[in-house]
Each structure stands twice: as C-alpha cells, then as structure tokens.
Design a protein around this motif. Sequence first.
Motif, mmCIF file in Angstrom:
data_model
loop_
_atom_site.group_PDB
_atom_site.id
_atom_site.type_symbol
_atom_site.label_atom_id
_atom_site.label_comp_id
_atom_site.label_asym_id
_atom_site.label_seq_id
_atom_site.Cartn_x
_atom_site.Cartn_y
_atom_site.Cartn_z
ATOM 1 N N ALA A 47 0.830 -1.210 0.000
ATOM 2 C CA ALA A 47 0.000 0.000 0.000
ATOM 3 C C ALA A 47 0.863 1.259 0.000
ATOM 4 O O ALA A 47 0.429 2.321 -0.433
ATOM 5 N N LYS A 48 2.100 1.133 0.469
ATOM 6 C CA LYS A 48 2.996 2.298 0.453
ATOM 7 C C LYS A 48 3.541 2.574 -0.944
ATOM 8 O O LYS A 48 4.015 3.670 -1.230
ATOM 9 N N LEU A 49 3.528 1.552 -1.786
ATOM 10 C CA LEU A 49 4.168 1.668 -3.102
ATOM 11 C C LEU A 49 3.179 1.774 -4.250
ATOM 12 O O LEU A 49 3.534 2.217 -5.337
ATOM 13 N N SER A 50 1.968 1.299 -4.019
ATOM 14 C CA SER A 50 1.031 1.151 -5.121
ATOM 15 C C SER A 50 -0.287 1.836 -4.797
ATOM 16 O O SER A 50 -0.740 1.819 -3.658
ATOM 17 N N SER A 51 -0.911 2.421 -5.819
ATOM 18 C CA SER A 51 -2.231 3.020 -5.618
ATOM 19 C C SER A 51 -3.336 2.031 -5.989
ATOM 20 O O SER A 51 -4.513 2.367 -5.956
ATOM 21 N N ALA A 94 -1.323 -3.822 -14.879
ATOM 22 C CA ALA A 94 -0.126 -3.177 -15.429
ATOM 23 C C ALA A 94 -0.100 -1.814 -14.779
ATOM 24 O O ALA A 94 -0.997 -1.002 -14.996
ATOM 25 N N THR A 95 0.891 -1.558 -13.950
ATOM 26 C CA THR A 95 0.869 -0.329 -13.152
ATOM 27 C C THR A 95 2.297 0.127 -12.854
ATOM 28 O O THR A 95 3.250 -0.392 -13.452
ATOM 29 N N SER A 96 2.428 1.106 -11.977
ATOM 30 C CA SER A 96 3.749 1.614 -11.614
ATOM 31 C C SER A 96 3.919 1.594 -10.107
ATOM 32 O O SER A 96 2.980 1.845 -9.367
ATOM 33 N N MET A 97 5.142 1.289 -9.674
ATOM 34 C CA MET A 97 5.497 1.406 -8.263
ATOM 35 C C MET A 97 6.784 2.205 -8.194
ATOM 36 O O MET A 97 7.756 1.858 -8.876
ATOM 37 N N THR A 125 -9.737 7.243 -15.743
ATOM 38 C CA THR A 125 -10.207 5.862 -15.834
ATOM 39 C C THR A 125 -9.829 5.304 -17.198
ATOM 40 O O THR A 125 -10.472 5.599 -18.202
ATOM 41 N N CYS A 126 -8.760 4.539 -17.207
ATOM 42 C CA CYS A 126 -8.305 3.926 -18.457
ATOM 43 C C CYS A 126 -9.322 2.856 -18.881
ATOM 44 O O CYS A 126 -9.726 2.048 -18.056
ATOM 45 N N GLU A 167 -4.101 6.751 -10.964
ATOM 46 C CA GLU A 167 -3.613 8.073 -10.592
ATOM 47 C C GLU A 167 -2.930 8.755 -11.790
ATOM 48 O O GLU A 167 -2.414 8.089 -12.684
ATOM 49 N N LEU A 168 -2.905 10.076 -11.725
ATOM 50 C CA LEU A 168 -2.350 10.886 -12.807
ATOM 51 C C LEU A 168 -0.904 10.515 -13.145
ATOM 52 O O LEU A 168 -0.486 10.556 -14.296
#
Lengths: 223, 91
Positions: free
Chosen positions: A149-153, A168-171, B4-5, B12-13
């Motif tokens: 939770a600290k790294l990912s939204s 598929a996301t960013s950390m 919203t993709c 998030e932005l």
Amino acid sequence: MSSSAIPYSTIRMEGASVAEFSWDVRSPLDRALIVGPYGAQGEAGVSLTEIRNFDLVQVMARRGNAGEMMAAAKARFGVAAPETPRAVATADATLIWSGPDQFLVLSKDGKHLIEALAPGFAGSASLSDQSHARALISISGEKARAMLAKLSSIDLHPSVFAVGAAAATSMDHTSVTLWRGKDRDGQAVFNLLVFATFAESLWHTILDSAAEYGVTIGHSGDL
Amino acid sequence: MRITCPFCGERELGEFTYLGDAKPQRPAADAGEDAVYDYVYLRDNIAGVMSEHWYHGGGCRAWLKVTRNTLTHEISAVEAAAGAGAAKVGA
Ligand SMILES: [Zn+2]
C-alpha cells in the motif's frame, strides 16, 4: 537473468593477448538480494522471494488479428488467454494480461520457449522473449498488503483484488506487472515482474517499505 | 486527478503522460503550407471542454483520448485512441 562476462583465461596468440569469455547467467538481483532476515526482529510480516530461471514471452496481436491470436492461444494452452487485467493459470504456464491485445507467457523448464510458441502464433501475433529482461519477485506474508500500500495506488483488498487479478501499473515510478497468485499457507501471494535494469532500485524501495514489519528474504526456482 | 483507463480502470495521474490537443488532423499531402503550419504549430487555448491525447505509459501503454474540462479538470469521457489495442481500434 543478466549475463556478465568473466574472463577465465588469456591465450597468447602470436604476441597478442586475446581474452576468452565465459557467460555467467545471474539474476538482476544477484548483488542486492541477501538471503535471511531483514528489518524488525521477530516473526517476519513480509516474505520476499525472488523467482529465478523462468521463461517469459510477450505475445502481442498484430493489427486486426486479436481473434486469431486468441484462437492460437486457446489451441496452445487449452484455456483462453486473458482479455482483461487477469492472470490465467494453465497446466504448465501462467498467462498474464499486459495491455490491450497482449499477454505474457510465464513458464519454466523450457516448456514454452519462444521458438516453440512462434509457429502457432505466426501471422497473428508478434512474440518477444523477455526471459532475461525481467526480474520476478513474489511477495507474501501477513503484512504484504500493508507494505504494498505504500508503493502502489492499486486497491489490493481481497474483495477487489482476488486470486487471478492482475494490473499493469507503476510502483515508485517504475513500470511493473502485478498479479495475485494462488494463496500460500492461507495467505495472499502478490507476484511482481519488473524490468531487469530497474529491479535493484525497486528491490531497495521494497525493503525500505517492508523493514518495519520484519522481512524474510530468499530466492527460489519454483514458479 | 485520476483517469479511468478503458483497459486498466481508474488510475492516478502519475501513470499518464499528456500529449495535447487530440483535434488536429494531419492534412492531405497536397494541402499546402498553411495547412501544415496550422497542423504542426497552431493550437487553440481552450478554456472549457477539450479533447486530449494521454498516454498510459505507467500502465498498459495505450494511447487514450480524454475529454476534459480545462477549467474544472472534470473528465467526461475516456476512450482508446486510434491504434490503441492493435486489434480493436483504428484497425
Ligand atoms: Zn491502461
């Protein structure tokens, strides 16, 4: 796994010195990963396991050929490839959604190498071998979700992010492929694929985030 | 701000990159210098609802067309840009 050249002999050839190289396959986390406990003492709240020696192939549909790609995937794996952010387990592989009309094939022991997959997808998809381009980190433990939770939204609550969910996301500004694998010992397992060259950086960020919960660190060859 | 993709859901932005106005269309090869100049350089400075291109580079790496109110940041529509998702759009 990245390869590093280690000169193991120097052969004298007509006055010139020619180095020979042996290629030593090693993990991108080879230097950063230290097996054992880390952070707070006592029972570890977070378990970090790097998975080594996997095969990974990116499959991307060619323009207008997603249907053919899906049919080829079904023929190869016996199950439908994911069309939404999900990870699908087959008998001997995991198919992970990585974007619209594309997915990753994760396997081991050479069961689904790019050479073996290519004929089935000829014409419908472009394939790219990513086996040595990513590091795979498996995260579990009672505090795994609190740490992430600290790294990912991304909301990783089990009511939203169930077994088989993927993103598929960013950390920490680093692109990752994240999915929830099968529970282990009654606990959620979050798997994370990260580009090899960013792996060490993200690894240190993960360690920083996990330290307060106590960490147990290891590596494994099992998917 | 969140977007919203259509492929990934609400994000998030920070996962997105802004390209700009989605309206300009590449002129025909014989359209003349003025049309090309307009296409390459001239942009409207819209106070209100605008159609924009955004890139979900920190996620699924798809190009998106976002309808956003530049005064309120309210997003009224998000769709895949032509070519995003090789098989579905602009094929
Ligand atoms: Zn997306």
